[in-house]
Design a protein around this motif. Structure first.
Motif, short mmCIF file in Angstrom:
data_model
loop_
_atom_site.label_atom_id
_atom_site.label_comp_id
_atom_site.label_asym_id
_atom_site.label_seq_id
_atom_site.Cartn_x
_atom_site.Cartn_y
_atom_site.Cartn_z
N UNK A 162 38.31 28.85 6.19
CA UNK A 162 39.00 29.94 5.50
C UNK A 162 40.00 30.62 6.41
N UNK A 163 39.81 30.53 7.71
CA UNK A 163 40.74 31.14 8.66
C UNK A 163 41.82 30.18 9.10
N UNK A 164 41.66 28.92 8.75
CA UNK A 164 42.52 27.90 9.34
C UNK A 164 43.96 28.05 8.86
N UNK A 165 44.87 27.88 9.79
CA UNK A 165 46.29 27.85 9.42
C UNK A 165 46.65 26.53 8.78
N UNK A 166 46.01 25.49 9.25
CA UNK A 166 46.23 24.16 8.68
C UNK A 166 44.88 23.48 8.54
N UNK A 167 44.70 22.82 7.42
CA UNK A 167 43.45 22.07 7.20
C UNK A 167 43.77 20.59 7.31
N UNK A 168 42.99 19.89 8.13
CA UNK A 168 43.12 18.45 8.25
C UNK A 168 41.92 17.81 7.57
N UNK A 169 42.18 17.14 6.50
CA UNK A 169 41.10 16.45 5.79
C UNK A 169 41.17 14.97 6.13
N UNK A 170 40.13 14.46 6.74
CA UNK A 170 40.11 13.06 7.15
C UNK A 170 39.51 12.20 6.06
N UNK A 171 40.29 11.24 5.63
CA UNK A 171 39.84 10.30 4.60
C UNK A 171 39.76 8.93 5.24
N UNK A 172 38.60 8.32 5.13
CA UNK A 172 38.39 7.00 5.72
C UNK A 172 38.45 5.95 4.62
N UNK A 173 39.56 5.24 4.50
CA UNK A 173 39.67 4.26 3.42
C UNK A 173 38.60 3.17 3.50
N UNK A 174 38.10 2.91 4.70
CA UNK A 174 37.12 1.84 4.80
C UNK A 174 35.76 2.24 4.24
N UNK A 175 35.59 3.50 3.90
CA UNK A 175 34.35 3.91 3.24
C UNK A 175 34.48 3.88 1.72
N UNK A 176 35.66 3.58 1.25
CA UNK A 176 35.89 3.54 -0.19
C UNK A 176 35.80 2.09 -0.66
N UNK A 177 34.89 1.76 -1.57
CA UNK A 177 34.73 0.36 -1.97
C UNK A 177 35.99 -0.25 -2.56
N UNK A 178 36.81 0.57 -3.20
CA UNK A 178 38.04 0.03 -3.77
C UNK A 178 39.01 -0.35 -2.66
N UNK A 219 31.44 8.84 -1.55
CA UNK A 219 32.46 9.54 -2.34
C UNK A 219 33.03 10.65 -1.47
N UNK A 220 34.25 10.46 -1.06
CA UNK A 220 34.80 11.37 -0.06
C UNK A 220 35.49 12.58 -0.68
N UNK A 274 42.37 7.78 8.16
CA UNK A 274 41.98 7.23 9.45
C UNK A 274 41.90 5.71 9.40
N UNK A 275 41.72 5.14 10.58
CA UNK A 275 41.52 3.68 10.75
C UNK A 275 42.70 2.90 10.16
N UNK A 276 43.88 3.41 10.46
CA UNK A 276 45.11 2.84 9.93
C UNK A 276 45.26 1.38 10.35
#
Lengths: 445, 755
Positions: free
Chosen positions: A234-250, A272-273, A305-307
């Motif tokens: 809630x205090x963050x100036x910027x939020x970094x949300x990490x999405x790992x495509x390798x955890x998504x079955x699609x 489910x991220x 991540x894991x580009x």
């Protein structure tokens, strides 16, 4: 003789409990070894006190007359570096599911920033508090200064799974209620001599507060009074949300289709991220008192991540650093980053559209940046030892780009940007970067 | 995976089945990293199994005890196992938590994992043998998770058993003298609040050491000892008395800096230990009659064990053969035992008849002690009454000139005088509980004469290092601590620390008194006698003054600081709602500085407003460029209230640890029912008042006009007759209050829990 002046912030924010306080309310930490016992931190911690006596250097004297140099938050009594009284803290939150690569990303980010900011951007990037940064420094040593750099080292040996208790947290006792706060990693960023704003260094300098949360903290029901470990969002100036495509079955299916060499690789677990992002949105709205439909005014950077594993899914696998150097100073190529963001967003819309919906339903401005903290896919190590990698082969890809982009856009005066080509408007297609961009001129910020 | 399959309801461990129903139910909790947890939506590190009905608050607190730090690679089987016994309170109940936390290879995400098994016992489930014995019972603690996420119908039943002292062979192997186990046990017995660190090599099994030392204590005391065989940090609110740290670790380094702790470096032989009877018991062992009971409630079949039993291996060979201990413990051979320490033959003669367990002075249960006290008091009162009557009779006989030979009673005079001193009005009423025993060692000595307390004892410096680096404290044996305490019976640890510090010379930063800046109370002139702040300046230097951080000003006058010739030297940096007001003037009156409020601000009402919430006066030395900050805090009287939940008699001990105080007057203690419990008239550390009241509400109030203290700190210590005050009993267990009274001073009040 010029008198050095110190301008104290009014107020400043504690990086532990995020309480705002006036500088005159700050507590000092006794230095005499007999002065032990603090009501919040226990009987073995030095006493905290509000001093009335100081020496000529401005340091408080404790009740034994010994000079004290450490300060503490008046609310939680945890140590606060002195620089926070003079330099504005900027909170950055990194969130994501368990095993999405938060610790690796954070490690690669800080290591690369130590190298890039002074040499390319005219900024110093230093530990504001080496004690609290110690864990992160150990991570950096493990990844980038590993004595077994040319050997296959299990990933589990490089960076341990982030614990929910222990040295990454401070526990404070409010009466009978224990509250566990995440230990912040604090860095100072300030202009060096050759930076355009070197003269105004005190004004543009920042203290960056980062946290290495365990992914479990972002799961539903994990935020509690006793463990408000994600309230920095809630205090963050910027939020970094990490999405790992390798955890998504699609994504997994797509990766294998397009890269048959990976077909035999051990399948990563799935999760489910977007739920984590929705949970984070809910928590931020709760803390800030936003209505359910309101969008957060702070930007959200979705870091994929894991580009290195899924780079072939994008039309152009361009891994070159997105900045140009002019007169010994680099300017960030915002256009390239935003173009890449559009490509990533299009891919996400195709594969996991619910994530895009969740992200853009939460924040007013969203940008998508692909990164790889390792730059190379780990291989299967010895039997039973899991994935492994040679530390010498670690070459992060775009690990600093989300942060540099955020600094350039939303922390004025620090990171210059490359002048946009005429007629080019990032918001032309309206997507890629959700929302509108501020006009940027050359190296002006 | 060699997990013990519990099949739900009953534990299938190699435990003695309990022949009777246990009314209370223990709880269990398994914590590890798994794709799914017991709670919906949980994954990663989470609880994967727990007893049905475990309270959520308890579960949360126990989960917080599951931290583990891999010492080696997560895949290395030699990572240490953390066995711990901790006590915590939840929902108004006290629990004993036995934990076994170990590395668990890689988790489902191929990252480092751990496994924590917690067994939570209530006070009536505790076997006499103690927590270390229970932890070492084969199969009682799980070593791995079987992968089943489930609710356990019941918690496991703790087997009953007792342990009694035997030769502490594990200690003998490591320290060279088994008596060091007694040193550890005696340290706890004499001061339960004094932490002890055992510095070990990671390969050494610490549970056996703990178990041997615990066996020297009484069954009740064994469960008072909290410990962790792999201590990586103190969890707030959960004390840990015995902490095993590994050589070279951060915790080991920190242990060397903590003052007042017992630090036993067991990485090398220590030399001969010296101490009281427990030291001797540790050397020669002692067979005592087994106590066929649990600590509180026992009709259970007793499983008799000795500390050298296979369940509690103490010798290297036994350690190597232990099935319960992890591979790294059993694979590693302890260093060969060094030659025995030469000592008096009669002390190590095994044929010595062991005294009954309960007759050992340091380990007498508090209830027994209380009864004994009552008997002593009764005898004393009877003797006193008899003496008075006898004296009266003798006097009367003298008055009537009857020539009778008076009967002298030399045998009773000495104890009477000692006991009289104990009951003097300045002291608290005689205490019987352990807390009182800790606070007033004289009482212990008077009631339980003990030769060990009078022995001059020397302990090798290497063995017992004090973290403060003070040589005196580094070589002080536990029994000497008692002696020290006996000489100053009203001081506990912080006060002793204060007293020690009085011997320290004042900091060199303090300059002669003519080199200070004194700010008077608004409306007044500064002087050393009426100082508001006391800041030291070099007279030859030039200073500039800057008032910053002002939050609130209620007058509208301009605010600035000027020199005596009217030159403006300071402009307020504050951008608040009331800025640009003239505040005061600075005059250089060599060698000191004089501060005077500007004429427009000398009105008393305005002055009160002006000083309210003033933050910091920045004083910059123009010669050096250095700045100092002086806080100007708003005058505000804050009342401190401490509410206790139980009606009982408490003793309040007030003292001031500050050695540089001006006389303190009229710190008044008030309660809801009694207007004034007592006053505290002086600030010196030696002047300690013990005030007793039978109330459970305490209010501290300051009488502003009479205060002349500068930067004082006060300690209010609570103790209760007949026992210790548990932290959970205090609404405000510990509180710091910063008092600002009439703009003159700041007083810190600490309410600390009794030890």
């Amino acid at each position: 003789m010029a008198i050095p002046t110190r301008t104290l912030l009014r107020p400043t924010t504690c990086p532990h409990c995020w309480a705002k306080f006036e500088p005159q309310d700050i507590l000092w930490i006794s230095s005499h070894s007999d002065l032990l016992g603090d009501p919040r931190l226990g009987p073995e911690q030095p006493q905290r006190f509000l001093p009335t006596r100081f020496n000529l250097q401005g340091y408080a004297l404790d009740s034994r007359g010994f000079v004290c140099q450490s300060l503490a938050c008046p609310k939680c009594h945890l140590p606060v570096p002195r620089v926070l009284l003079e330099t504005e803290p900027t909170f950055l939150s990194i969130l994501g599911t368990p095993a999405c690569g938060k610790s690796f990303f954070l490690t690669a980010l800080t290591w690369e920033l130590r190298r890039l900011l002074p040499t390319h951007f005219g900024l110093s990037f230093a530990d504001a508090d080496t004690l609290s940064n110690r864990s992160l420094n150990e991570y950096e040593e493990s990844l980038f200064l590993n004595p077994k750099a040319d050997e296959l080292v299990p990933l589990a040996d490089l960076i341990r799974k982030t614990e929910l208790q222990g040295e990454l947290y401070n526990t404070v006792m409010y009466g009978n209620q224990n509250v566990s706060y995440p230990r912040p990693f604090l860095f100072t960023v300030q202009p060096l001599e050759h930076h355009p704003y070197a003269i105004q260094a005190p004004r543009v300098a920042r203290v960056l507060c980062l946290y290495d949360n365990a992914g479990e903290h972002f799961l539903t029901g994990q935020d509690s009074t006793a463990s408000p470990v994600t309230r920095h969002m809630a205090r963050a100036s910027i939020l970094f949300y990490l999405f790992d495509p390798t955890q998504d079955p699609r994504f997994q299916k797509l990766i294998r289709q397009n890269k048959p060499a990976l077909a035999g690789a051990p399948s990563s677990r799935t999760s489910r991220q977007e739920v984590v992002l929705q949970e984070a949105a809910g928590r931020v709205r709760r803390v800030l008192g936003l209505s359910q439909g309101a969008k957060h005014t702070r930007p959200l950077i979705v870091v994929l991540t894991k580009y290195d594993v899924w780079a072939h899914l994008l039309p152009e696998a361009d891994c070159a650093e997105p900045w140009v150097i002019k007169e010994n100073l680099a300017g960030l190529d915002l256009e390239r980053i935003e173009n890449r963001s559009r490509e990533v967003r299009a891919l996400l819309l195709q594969v996991s559209p619910e994530l895009v919906a969740a992200a853009e339903g939460f924040a007013e401005e969203v940008i998508y940046v692909p990164t790889s903290a390792l730059g190379e896919s780990p291989t299967l190590g010895e039997q039973g030892k899991g994935l492994a990698i040679k530390p010498a082969a670690i070459k992060p890809i775009w690990a600093t780009v989300p942060f540099l982009y955020g600094m350039c856009r939303w922390m004025p005066g620090l990171i210059p940007s490359r002048k946009r080509r005429q007629g080019q408007d990032s918001s032309a297609d309206g997507r890629g970067v959700a929302g509108r961009l501020q006009p940027l001129d050359g190296f002006a910020t | 995976m060699d997990a013990v399959s519990r099949g739900g309801s009953s534990p299938s461990m190699a435990l003695q089945p309990d022949s009777r129903a246990i009314l209370t139910m223990s709880h269990e909790l398994f914590h590890t990293s798994a794709p799914k947890g017991l709670q919906p939506g949980a994954s990663g590190f989470c609880t994967v199994a727990a007893t049905r009905g475990i309270p959520a608050a308890l579960m949360e607190k126990v989960e917080a005890l599951s931290g583990y730090r891999h010492l080696l690679s997560p895949l290395d089987p030699k990572n240490p196992v953390a066995y711990s016994h901790l006590r915590l309170s939840a929902l108004g109940k006290s629990y004993h938590v036995l934990s076994r936390i170990c590395a668990a290879g890689l988790d489902y995400s191929q990252r480092s994992n751990k496994f924590a098994h917690h067994v939570i016992l209530e006070p009536n489930e505790l076997p006499s043998a103690g927590p270390a014995w229970l932890l070492a019972r084969p199969g009682f603690m799980e070593t791995s998770w079987d992968g089943q996420i489930r609710l356990l119908p019941t918690g496991r039943v703790a087997p009953n058993g007792d342990a009694f002292p035997d030769v502490c062979r594990a200690w003998q192997s490591l320290a060279g003298d088994a008596g060091w186990a007694g040193v550890l046990a005696e340290t706890f017995d004499q001061n339960t609040g004094r932490p002890a660190y055992l510095l070990l090599q990671p390969e050494v099994g610490a549970l056996a050491l703990i178990g041997e030392a615990l066996a020297l204590l009484s069954p009740e005391s064994r469960w008072l000892v909290t410990f962790n065989t792999y201590f990586t940090g103190l969890h707030q609110g959960t004390p840990c008395a015995w902490r095993v740290v590994f050589a070279g670790s951060d915790e080991a380094k920190k242990a060397g800096r903590v003052p007042g702790v017992l630090l036993l470096d067991l990485t090398a032989p220590l030399g001969p230990a010296q101490g009281g009877p427990l030291v001797e018991e540790a050397r020669m062992g002692r067979r005592a009659a087994p106590m066929n009971r649990r600590i509180v409630d026992s009709q259970k079949p007793l499983e008799k064990v000795r500390s050298a039993d296979k369940s509690m291996p103490t010798t290297p060979a036994a350690l190597a053969g232990s099935a319960d201990l992890p591979p790294w413990e059993s694979d590693t051979s302890l260093p060969p035992a060094p030659p025995s320490i030469p000592r008096q033959p009669q002390k190590i003669a095994p044929a010595l008849p062991p005294p009954p367990l309960l007759n050992r002075p340091p380990t007498v249960p508090s209830k027994v002690r209380a009864k004994r006290w009552a008997i002593y008091l009764l005898v004393f009162a009877t003797g006193l009454l008899s003496g008075v009557l006898l004296s009266f009779a003798v006097g009367w006989l003298h008055s009537v000139s009857v020539d009778l030979q008076p009967k002298n009673q030399p045998d009773t005079e000495e104890p009477m005088s000692e006991n009289s001193a104990l009951n003097s009005p300045d002291s608290s009423p005689p205490a019987a509980g352990s807390a009182e025993r800790d606070k007033a060692p004289k009482l212990v000595r008077a009631s339980e004469p003990n030769a060990k307390e009078k022995k001059p004892e020397k302990v090798p410096t290497k063995a017992m290092q004090s973290a403060s680096g003070s040589k005196a404290s580094a070589t002080r044996a536990p029994s000497n601590q008692v002696k020290d305490d006996a000489q100053k019976p009203l001081k506990n640890a912080p006060f002793n620390a204060a007293t020690r510090a009085q011997a320290n010379p004042p900091a060199t930063e303090l300059q002669p008194v003519n080199q200070f800046l004194a700010l008077a109370h608004p409306g007044g002139q500064s002087s050393p006698q009426a100082e508001f702040i006391h800041s030291y300046l070099y007279p030859a230097h030039h200073y500039s003054f800057n008032l910053i951080g002002i939050k609130e000003l209620k007058t509208k006058r301009p605010l600035k600081l000027e020199t005596s010739d009217g030159k403006l030297i300071v402009r307020m940096e504050n951008s608040g709602k009331d800025t640009g007001m003239e505040l005061a003037r600075i005059n250089r009156v060599d060698p000191a500085l004089e501060f005077k409020w500007s004429p427009g601000n000398q009105d008393t009402r305005d002055a009160q407003d002006l000083i309210r919430n003033f933050a910091v006066l920045q004083i910059t030395d123009r010669e050096t460029g250095a700045s100092q900050y002086v806080s100007l805090i708003a005058p505000k009287i804050v009342k401190t209230k401490c509410v206790l939940k139980e009606k009982d008699q408490f003793t309040y001990v007030l003292s001031s640890p500050s050695a540089d105080l001006a006389p303190m007057r009229q710190l008044v203690l008030e309660s809801a029912e009694i207007s004034e419990l007592g006053t505290f008239s002086r600030g010196a550390a030696e002047d300690v008042k013990r005030l007793a009241c039978k109330d459970y509400s305490l209010t501290l109030k300051y009488v502003p006009p009479k205060l002349q203290v500068h930067g004082a700190q006060f300690v209010v210590e609570l103790s209760r007759k007949g026992g210790k005050i548990e932290p959970s009993e205090l609404t405000l267990k510990s509180l710091v209050v910063y008092q600002k009274v009439e703009g003159r001073l700041r007083v810190d009040v600490y309410i600390v829990e009794a030890r």
